[in-house]
Design a protein around this motif. Structure first.
Motif, mmCIF file in Angstrom:
data_model
loop_
_atom_site.group_PDB
_atom_site.id
_atom_site.type_symbol
_atom_site.label_atom_id
_atom_site.label_comp_id
_atom_site.label_asym_id
_atom_site.label_seq_id
_atom_site.Cartn_x
_atom_site.Cartn_y
_atom_site.Cartn_z
ATOM 1 N N ILE A 152 -5.825 -7.984 -9.175
ATOM 2 C CA ILE A 152 -5.290 -6.617 -9.143
ATOM 3 C C ILE A 152 -4.703 -6.253 -10.506
ATOM 4 O O ILE A 152 -4.904 -5.137 -11.007
ATOM 5 N N GLY A 183 -1.957 -5.079 -2.893
ATOM 6 C CA GLY A 183 -2.409 -3.884 -3.593
ATOM 7 C C GLY A 183 -1.678 -2.622 -3.227
ATOM 8 O O GLY A 183 -1.753 -1.622 -3.952
ATOM 9 N N GLN A 243 -0.843 1.600 -7.562
ATOM 10 C CA GLN A 243 -1.496 0.742 -6.585
ATOM 11 C C GLN A 243 -2.765 0.135 -7.170
ATOM 12 O O GLN A 243 -3.216 0.498 -8.245
ATOM 13 N N SER A 244 -3.333 -0.789 -6.420
ATOM 14 C CA SER A 244 -4.518 -1.495 -6.868
ATOM 15 C C SER A 244 -5.711 -0.561 -7.025
ATOM 16 O O SER A 244 -5.853 0.418 -6.282
#
Length: 567
Positions: free
Chosen positions: A270, A303, A374-375
């Motif tokens: 990630i 994530g 976020q991922s």
């Protein structure tokens, strides 16, 4: 040499028939009795003349063999199949590529377990060799060291622009649309690769090298690295002492690749916005360990509030060389701080945290704060993909992505691409491509050509694309939901989609839904066997793909071969 507490398992009782026959074989190779009693190490070399990914491995194998001997062991080079996406995807719809990963693992198992070797050193190169080697390490559970053999150098065009094979891959899809000339494409092809090693950029190969280090299975600070660099050769020379020490300490992969190590690996993927293919490969590796690890759930959980801290091409402007110089994997793991479990073991016997303390970090490349919240790898769920689907987003683009439209269904990538080129795919539609899953192709077909065709036609932002096929590990244009499970070749939502059905995608909510009522869904599922289309690439009975299609697990379980209760 590290002192062994027990006799190596490869040493058969002196005077036995097994001792006599193996001694005869190895004496014929020039080894004396002292050498024959040493720990015996498999040097796993996926060498091949088909691609530059493998062109330098034979020389590395010799260096590793010498390092094993100097450390008090005896190295035996063994060969495996060498899957290479760009070459081997040409046959049977690309089915031999992902399935080749499992062949790698079984090639290794057959020799290491058959000969009762004591450990192994794996030369990691192209996309599928690294996960295949890690799967074999987990399954055999013999002390193992992974040596990442590096990325290739690339060239420049007449106008000074840097060019690598991933750009050739993407721009080839623009030729049919007239967005690039044939001569331009040939110049790119001529100059994209200038040395051995895996593809440049944060594609699957470099991602899996990073995964191997984050799992603790390489020497710290060895990934990513340029092929034939000092770092690569130093890692090869250190591999022999490391594996002999691991045998002496009984440091097996089951002690290294723990749940904490997998959490570290997912966090690292990630953080570098790695290839979406890492999800299924990590799932497959985890399935071979004795631990209960759900990799898809780890990507969802981690994530949700973790994003990338570097933007390596094609995710952003940073080259893989610059990332390497900035500290690479070790620097990323250090920068992640308490998100990384520092108590995880490495194959060297040291704790991961000890290897991170002195890691240099270039703040201009590896940032203190995430580049997005976020991922970029988003695991999707919903009535279209109840088990899973995956979206790969851009590091730099953080806008919400939603799309609802009628389905236009195709059963093969060439069919879908031709429909795009003929202008039959309209803005506002959801292009559905199925039959490319692990059983449908079988072996999983590549769907990236359709993504590139949509981009070349100017439809990336106007048409959503959903598929059970494999996508390039790189950034996709527009809204693309790939690797849908259950796949279209088995009873499930994707297999019952018809032209005109509404499909709703909401990336922020991580959902992809087929909007038909329950009674219609139930009716279609009951009659699915009568309406299913024929396979585009049916497996030949008795062929490897025939065996694979009858035994492969679903994609959300890593697409490994089926396990029995006894396993």
């Amino acid at each position: 040499m590290s002192e062994l507490s027990t006799e190596p398992r490869s040493n058969h009782p002196i005077g036995s028939s097994r001792w006599a026959t193996t001694r005869t074989q190895w004496k014929a190779l020039g080894y004396d009795d002292e050498e024959i009693r040493r720990p015996k190490i498999a040097i796993v070399n996926s060498s091949s003349g088909l691609a530059p990914c493998f062109a330098h491995l034979d020389a590395i194998a010799e260096t590793v063999r010498a390092s094993v001997y100097a450390a008090g062991g005896l190295g035996f080079e063994i060969r495996t199949v060498a899957p290479t996406d760009f070459v081997m995807a040409a046959g049977r719809g690309g089915g031999y590529v992902l399935s080749g990963r499992d062949l790698v693992s079984y090639d290794i198992e057959a020799v290491v377990e058959g000969a009762m070797l004591d450990g192994m050193i794996c030369l990691a190169s192209c996309d599928k060799t690294t996960p295949g080697q890690l799967m074999a390490a987990a399954r055999t559970d013999v002390p193992t060291v992974i040596v990442a053999c590096g990325y290739q150098s690339c060239g420049t065009l007449d106008d000074g622009r840097r060019v690598d094979i991933e750009e050739v891959f993407v721009d080839a899809g623009r030729l049919a649309a007239g967005a690039i000339t044939f001569d331009d494409l040939c110049q790119m092809s001529d100059r994209a690769i200038t040395g051995p090693g895996v593809c440049q950029g944060m594609g699957t190969a470099n991602t899996m090298h990073i995964v191997a280090e984050a799992l603790g299975m390489t020497g710290p600070g060895t990934t990513p690295t340029r092929a034939n660099s000092d770092t690569m050769w130093q890692a090869a020379e250190a591999a022999g002492p490391a594996v002999i020490a691991a045998i002496a300490a009984d440091l097996r992969p089951s002690r290294v690749m723990t749940p904490a190590a997998f959490r570290n690996a997912v966090t690292a993927v990630i953080a570098v916005s790695g290839s979406l293919n890492a999800v299924k490969h990590l799932e497959a590796i985890a399935a071979e360990t004795p631990h209960d690890i759900d990799v898809h759930r780890l990507f969802e959980e981690i994530g949700h509030d973790s994003g990338p801290i570097t933007a390596i091409q094609p995710n952003g402007p940073t080259t893989i060389d610059a990332f390497d110089a900035a500290g690479g994997t070790r620097a990323v793991l250090r920068r992640l701080g308490d998100r990384i479990d520092r108590t995880a073991l490495t194959v060297t016997g040291a704790l991961l945290g000890d290897a991170l303390d002195q890691a240099p970090v270039d703040d201009a490349v590896i940032h203190a704060e995430p580049l997005r919240a976020q991922s970029t790898i988003v695991v999707m769920r919903g009535s279209l993909c109840p088990d899973s689907g995956i979206v790969k987003l851009s590091v730099t683009e953080d806008r919400a992505r939603t799309f609802t439209g009628p389905a236009r269904v195709h059963e093969s990538a060439p069919q879908a691409t031709e429909a795009i080129e003929r202008g039959e795919v309209r803005p506002g539609e959801v292009l559905v491509l199925r039959g490319l899953g692990v059983t449908g192709t079988p072996g999983m077909g590549m769907a990236s050509s359709v993504v590139f065709a949509l981009h070349a036609a100017g439809l990336s932002e106007q048409v959503a694309f959903v598929t059970d096929g494999q996508l390039s590990g790189l950034v996709n244009k527009g809204i693309v939901v790939g690797e849908i499970s259950p796949e279209g070749a088995v009873p499930g939502p994707l297999g019952i989609v018809r032209d005109g059905d509404l499909i709703a995608i909401d990336v922020a909510r991580r959902s992809a839904d087929l909007l038909i009522d329950d009674s219609e869904r139930d009716h279609r599922l009951r009659t699915w066997a009568q309406t299913r289309p024929p396979q585009t690439w049916p497996a030949r009975p008795g062929s490897w793909l025939g065996v694979y299609s009858g035994a492969v697990e679903p994609l959300d379980r890593g697409a490994t071969l089926r396990r029995t209760a006894a396993d």
